[in-house]
Write a protein that holds these residues in place. Structure first.
Motif, PDB file in Angstrom:
ATOM      1  N   THR A   1       0.822  -1.209   0.000  1.00 27.63           N
ATOM      2  CA  THR A   1       0.000   0.000   0.000  1.00 27.63           C
ATOM      3  C   THR A   1       0.856   1.258   0.000  1.00 27.63           C
ATOM      4  O   THR A   1       0.468   2.291  -0.559  1.00 27.63           O
ATOM      5  CB  THR A   1      -0.935   0.009   1.217  1.00 27.63           C
ATOM      6  N   SER A   2       2.025   1.205   0.618  1.00 22.39           N
ATOM      7  CA  SER A   2       2.902   2.376   0.667  1.00 22.39           C
ATOM      8  C   SER A   2       3.846   2.461  -0.536  1.00 22.39           C
ATOM      9  O   SER A   2       4.403   3.523  -0.813  1.00 22.39           O
ATOM     10  CB  SER A   2       3.736   2.359   1.958  1.00 22.39           C
ATOM     11  N   ASP A   3       4.039   1.351  -1.251  1.00 22.60           N
ATOM     12  CA  ASP A   3       4.904   1.313  -2.443  1.00 22.60           C
ATOM     13  C   ASP A   3       4.212   0.435  -3.490  1.00 22.60           C
ATOM     14  O   ASP A   3       4.605  -0.707  -3.719  1.00 22.60           O
ATOM     15  CB  ASP A   3       6.281   0.751  -2.084  1.00 22.60           C
ATOM     16  N   PRO A   4       3.158   0.977  -4.155  1.00 21.82           N
ATOM     17  CA  PRO A   4       2.277   0.149  -4.978  1.00 21.82           C
ATOM     18  C   PRO A   4       2.719  -0.039  -6.422  1.00 21.82           C
ATOM     19  O   PRO A   4       1.996  -0.682  -7.197  1.00 21.82           O
ATOM     20  CB  PRO A   4       0.960   0.928  -4.933  1.00 21.82           C
ATOM     21  N   THR A   5       3.910   0.473  -6.801  1.00 15.86           N
ATOM     22  CA  THR A   5       4.319   0.450  -8.199  1.00 15.86           C
ATOM     23  C   THR A   5       5.794   0.110  -8.333  1.00 15.86           C
ATOM     24  O   THR A   5       6.624   0.646  -7.596  1.00 15.86           O
ATOM     25  CB  THR A   5       4.059   1.812  -8.877  1.00 15.86           C
TER      26      THR A   5
END
Length: 247
Positions: A23-27
């Motif tokens: 959720t904090s690094d979704p890509t």
């Protein structure tokens, strides 16, 4: 957002396994170059159960940085944790493959495997060597016919199926308007890459002549690829199921 520079990509697949999206690094973004007109093959596989990831391909605008001015080339946004794939013929340059966590379909950390290769168009080596499950047919207990199309913006279609004991299949590709070919693969080590010795058969007749692979009668899992050779064409793909005599 993490960016991983893979350098110049060629026929040998570049694989990055066990990557995660949160959720904090979704890509995640994978940067790579091709040194001529190539078939770019991308696959996101083994997406964690109950999760969803999406795949996008961008062409660099010339600054070597992934930003909003890069051109969106293509995308794959299948539902659930189904494999994502892109197979396009593209010119030399720098590209970015972006893998995104699809929030409505994912509850936590999304894990996945990524692979990219660049094969030579209009050649016998032009087949994609990646094996995403684009079309899952399951066990072939009866005849199956599927229609599709291949061309510059979808150079490869990959079908996955299995045969049980005392079952066999004949495969025919027809109703072509341009040249396309087929090959049959057993992914013995389950790495979703076509390794040496895993191609079982191929048919590469020229022009619009039908391609045929006959008398496949060993039980197990298979991949069948339909590959553009030249031009753009629809096709009909027939799996003619038969039973073999008991030993």
């Amino acid at each position: 957002m993490a960016t991983f520079n893979l350098g110049t990509v060629g026929t040998n697949p570049v694989v990055r396994n066990n990557f995660t999206l949160t959720t904090s690094d979704p890509t995640d973004v994978f940067q790579f170059r091709i040194d001529g007109t190539k078939n770019i093959n991308l696959a996101v596989t083994d997406i964690s159960t109950g999760d969803d990831a999406e795949l996008f391909l961008f062409r660099d605008n010339g600054n070597g940085i992934f930003d909003s001015n890069d051109q969106l080339v293509d995308f794959s946004t299948r539902s659930s944790n189904k494999d994502e794939s892109i197979n396009n013929r593209e010119n030399a340059g720098t590209y970015f493959a972006q893998v995104r966590r699809f929030a409505p379909g994912s509850s936590g950390t999304v894990s996945y495997d990524f692979a990219v290769s660049a094969t030579t168009p209009n050649s016998t080596s032009g087949f994609s060597n990646l094996l995403p499950k684009e079309f899952e047919l399951g066990n072939l207990s009866a005849d199956v016919t599927r229609s599709g199309s291949v061309g510059d913006f979808d150079t490869t279609d990959t079908y996955q199926f299995s045969l049980g004991l005392f079952e066999g299949v004949n495969i025919t590709l027809n109703r072509l308007l341009a040249d396309a070919d087929i090959r049959l693969i057993r992914d013995f080590n389950n790495n979703r890459i076509v390794d040496a010795g895993e191609e079982i058969a191929r048919s590469t007749r020229g022009g619009t002549t039908s391609d045929v692979i006959s008398n496949i009668n060993q039980s197990g899992d298979y991949f069948l690829q339909v590959q553009q050779f030249s031009g753009n064409t629809g096709y009909s793909l027939t799996f003619d199921h038969f039973t073999t005599p008991f030993a």
